[in-house]
Design a protein around this motif. Structure first.
Motif, mmCIF file in Angstrom:
data_model
loop_
_atom_site.group_PDB
_atom_site.id
_atom_site.type_symbol
_atom_site.label_atom_id
_atom_site.label_comp_id
_atom_site.label_asym_id
_atom_site.label_seq_id
_atom_site.Cartn_x
_atom_site.Cartn_y
_atom_site.Cartn_z
ATOM 1 N N LYS A 1 -22.125 61.682 1.359
ATOM 2 C CA LYS A 1 -20.936 62.266 1.869
ATOM 3 C C LYS A 1 -21.603 63.385 2.883
ATOM 4 C CE LYS A 1 -16.901 65.102 0.482
ATOM 5 N NZ LYS A 1 -16.155 64.761 1.926
ATOM 6 N N GLY A 2 -21.711 62.710 4.151
ATOM 7 C CA GLY A 2 -22.443 63.735 4.931
ATOM 8 C C GLY A 2 -23.871 63.717 4.973
ATOM 9 N N VAL A 3 -24.490 63.868 3.619
ATOM 10 C CA VAL A 3 -25.821 63.599 3.452
ATOM 11 C C VAL A 3 -25.696 62.866 1.944
ATOM 12 C CG1 VAL A 3 -26.493 65.692 4.273
ATOM 13 C CG2 VAL A 3 -25.713 65.865 2.011
ATOM 14 N N GLU A 4 -27.020 62.605 1.763
ATOM 15 C CA GLU A 4 -27.341 61.663 0.524
ATOM 16 C C GLU A 4 -26.945 62.599 -0.909
ATOM 17 O OE1 GLU A 4 -29.892 58.391 -1.741
ATOM 18 O OE2 GLU A 4 -30.533 59.017 0.063
ATOM 19 N N PHE B 1 -18.825 68.407 -4.453
ATOM 20 C CA PHE B 1 -18.176 67.786 -3.215
ATOM 21 C C PHE B 1 -16.719 67.420 -3.567
ATOM 22 C CE2 PHE B 1 -20.092 64.238 -5.615
ATOM 23 C CZ PHE B 1 -19.067 63.270 -5.517
ATOM 24 N N TYR B 2 -16.372 67.451 -4.612
ATOM 25 C CA TYR B 2 -14.622 67.085 -4.804
ATOM 26 C C TYR B 2 -13.857 68.285 -4.672
ATOM 27 C CZ TYR B 2 -11.116 64.050 -6.723
ATOM 28 O OH TYR B 2 -10.157 63.243 -6.956
ATOM 29 N N ILE C 1 -16.497 58.835 -0.011
ATOM 30 C CA ILE C 1 -17.714 58.222 -0.461
ATOM 31 C C ILE C 1 -18.441 57.096 0.174
ATOM 32 C CG2 ILE C 1 -19.633 58.150 -2.257
ATOM 33 C CD1 ILE C 1 -18.423 60.813 -1.997
ATOM 34 N N MET C 2 -19.506 57.037 0.774
ATOM 35 C CA MET C 2 -20.294 55.714 1.334
ATOM 36 C C MET C 2 -21.155 55.331 0.397
ATOM 37 S SD MET C 2 -20.429 53.731 3.722
ATOM 38 C CE MET C 2 -20.062 54.209 5.392
#
Length: 183
Positions: free
Chosen positions: A49-52, A62-63, A73-74
């Motif tokens: 999410k931007g960073v690992e 992050f939520y 999320i990736m």
């Protein structure tokens, strides 16, 4: 536990998943749930999410607050790791540091598995048993790699302490396999 809605991008396809984790859970808990949904082992997952996302960070980091759009999320899948064996003393400490980091991920994943098994709801035992067996297998491979590390007294002392930690983790995983064994 509150069910958190996450949008997970996985292998060039966008999938909306209902992931049964609470905002207070760790990212390793999310990885365990993604394993149950997708079959990708937690040790091979990279959540971005931007960073690992670190395996020990909480989902609240992050939520968003209630009423806001859920995060995207990736999920990237790492290839199976094959650390080099038979390295000399110069590279021994670097390899030990990498094995220590792997041990921390394996231990956190094992703790998440223990929490899932402790919950009242009946989890999918065959998938959890499969995860415990996979963790045991990868831990054993890491222990074999650890055995190949050579070096001076400092390297050998650190290798011995790390081997004890890996063996303790293997004992925990053995107990989890018994608890998660399908009836």
């Amino acid at each position: 536990d509150e069910t958190v809605q996450l949008t997970v991008h996985y292998s060039a396809e966008k999938r909306d998943l209902q992931v049964p984790v609470s905002r207070a859970d760790l990212c390793v808990d999310l990885k365990l749930q993604l394993f149950l949904l997708l079959g990708v082992a937690p040790s091979r997952q990279r959540l971005l999410k931007g960073v690992e996302l670190s395996h020990d960070s909480t989902l609240t980091q992050f939520y968003p607050a209630h009423g806001k759009r859920p995060p995207k999320i990736m999920l990237m899948v790492k290839p199976p790791s094959e650390p080099g064996a038979g390295l000399g003393a110069k590279q021994g400490m670097e390899l030990l540091q990498g094995l220590q980091a792997e041990l921390e991920v394996q231990t956190a994943t094992t703790a998440a598995l223990e929490r899932v098994l402790a919950r009242a709801a009946a989890p999918d035992l065959s998938r959890l048993h499969s995860l415990a067996c996979g963790l045991e297998d990868s831990t054993m491979k890491l222990l074999l790699t650890l055995d190949s590390v050579e070096g001076d007294d400092n390297v050998r002392t650190n290798r011995k302490a790390l081997a004890k930690a890996y063996n303790a983790l293997l004992e925990r995983l053995d107990g989890l396999k018994d608890k998660a064994k399908p009836i």
